[in-house]
Write an enzyme that holds these catalytic residues in place. Structure first.
Site, short mmCIF file in Angstrom:
data_model
loop_
_atom_site.label_atom_id
_atom_site.label_comp_id
_atom_site.label_asym_id
_atom_site.label_seq_id
_atom_site.Cartn_x
_atom_site.Cartn_y
_atom_site.Cartn_z
CG PHE A 225 -14.48 -0.66 10.30
CD1 PHE A 225 -15.18 -0.14 9.22
CD2 PHE A 225 -15.01 -1.78 10.95
CE1 PHE A 225 -16.37 -0.70 8.80
CE2 PHE A 225 -16.19 -2.35 10.53
CZ PHE A 225 -16.89 -1.82 9.45
CG PHE A 226 -14.23 -2.36 14.94
CD1 PHE A 226 -15.46 -2.99 14.80
CD2 PHE A 226 -13.14 -2.92 14.30
CE1 PHE A 226 -15.59 -4.15 14.06
CE2 PHE A 226 -13.25 -4.08 13.56
CZ PHE A 226 -14.48 -4.70 13.44
CE1 TYR B 241 5.33 2.16 13.17
CE2 TYR B 241 5.25 2.56 15.52
CZ TYR B 241 5.00 1.75 14.44
OH TYR B 241 4.41 0.52 14.63
N PRO C 280 -6.33 -2.77 16.82
CG PRO C 280 -6.37 -2.18 19.08
CD PRO C 280 -5.51 -2.10 17.86
#
Length: 336
Positions: free
Chosen positions: A205-206, A54, A200
């Site tokens: 998107f969620f 990262y 998750p």
């Protein structure tokens, strides 16, 4: 807040993925990230996830800088074997590389020990027994406390467990990515390994706030490796799948993101115990606070099962990664 176990480590039921503060989702602001990390500990997170990959180590340095006086307040996870070389992701699981990367991470993190150290990706040129053997030696030397694996198959987990106990397996898992249900969740339960879902929230998107790939900034992995589900046509179709979820979220007085996280932490294993520890990532303080509050959304099992049927791989258009990535992902072997 109730805790969950990863080997000998006691962690919050939702952890904080730190990647996006340095890597993968476009520009970020260091001052905001430092504030976010400190506030995260204040509101209940005690499990932070980073990696050598990262930002080329910059994310580890950020955590050390932000939390230099608070090391005893959080469980620290990092990863080895995946890094950027000449601008390209490179996997090297040789024992000498793992040991050298661990030493470098310890320096960047300004710590004597990493609580949970993952093999970030399986090196197809190196038997997993050799890589895990090196990690086991690092445990013996007191440089890491627990061993984890990321994006591996159930078979690889079993082989690794013959060398040393594996505290955690981290792989992508959400309402629209259900691969771990084929073999991995059962293997983890049998071996006493905690499963740690990353992405998750389906790469935003969620949350209901995601956009199609062409509208995203350069450097966002949804424009490259994770593009298929965010292509314009696929995204337009997939977005319709959120509508029935919005109704459930309204019923439970929570956001879409909180519902998606509550679904994960509500899922029981075959013994009826809730053990999953999702690690949603964010570089926004308000989303960090929103995500941890999902621990207060208690979904009955029948509601979790209903959500499981509303959206899953078979209803989604597009693979989770592009074809080249899917071919080299050891976890995808569980589809065989």
């Amino acid at each position: 807040m109730d805790k969950r176990q990863i080997g000998s480590l006691s962690v919050s039921p939702i952890g904080l993925g730190c990647m996006s503060m340095s890597h993968g989702y476009g520009p970020s602001d260091e001052k905001t990230s430092i504030q976010l990390l400190n506030e995260a500990l204040d509101v209940g997170y005690n499990f932070l996830d980073t990696a050598t990959m990262y930002g080329g180590g910059k994310n580890e340095e950020l955590i050390a800088k932000a939390l230099k006086t608070r090391r005893q307040e959080y469980v620290l996870a990092s990863k080895c074997a995946l890094f950027s070389k000449d601008g390209k992701p490179t996997i090297d699981g040789r024992p000498e590389t793992i040991k050298a990367q661990c030493e470098a991470s310890l320096r960047r993190l300004n710590t004597d020990v990493i609580d949970l150290y993952y093999l970030h990706r399986l090196d197809p040129k190196v038997p997993i027994e050799e890589s895990v053997g090196a990690l086991s030696q690092l445990v013996s030397e007191g440089k890491i406390r627990e061993i984890g694996l990321s994006e591996v198959s159930a078979d690889s987990l079993r082989r690794a467990s013959d060398i040393h106990s594996i505290a955690a397996v981290q792989s992508e898992y959400s309402l629209w990515t259900r691969l771990p249900e084929l073999k991995m969740l059962a293997a983890c339960e049998a071996l006493g390994t905690t499963f740690v879902p990353f992405s998750p929230l389906g790469r935003q998107f969620f949350t209901g706030k995601a956009q199609e790939a062409d509208k995203l900034t350069q450097g966002d992995i949804r424009t490259s490796n994770a593009r298929p589900r965010f292509e314009a046509d696929a995204f337009a179709y997939n977005r319709k799948l959120l509508e029935p979820l919005r109704e459930v979220a309204q019923e439970f007085n929570c956001s879409l993101a909180q519902l998606a996280l509550a679904w994960i932490i509500a899922l029981p294993n075959r013994a009826g115990k809730q053990t999953l520890v999702p690690i949603p990532g964010t570089k926004h303080i308000e989303y960090m606070r929103e995500n941890i509050a999902a621990a207060n959304v208690h979904l009955p099992l029948e509601v979790a099962e209903y959500l499981s049927g509303l959206i899953h791989d078979d209803k989604v258009v597009g693979a989770r990664y592009n074809e080249a990535q899917m071919k080299v992902m050891d976890s995808e072997r569980d589809r065989d």
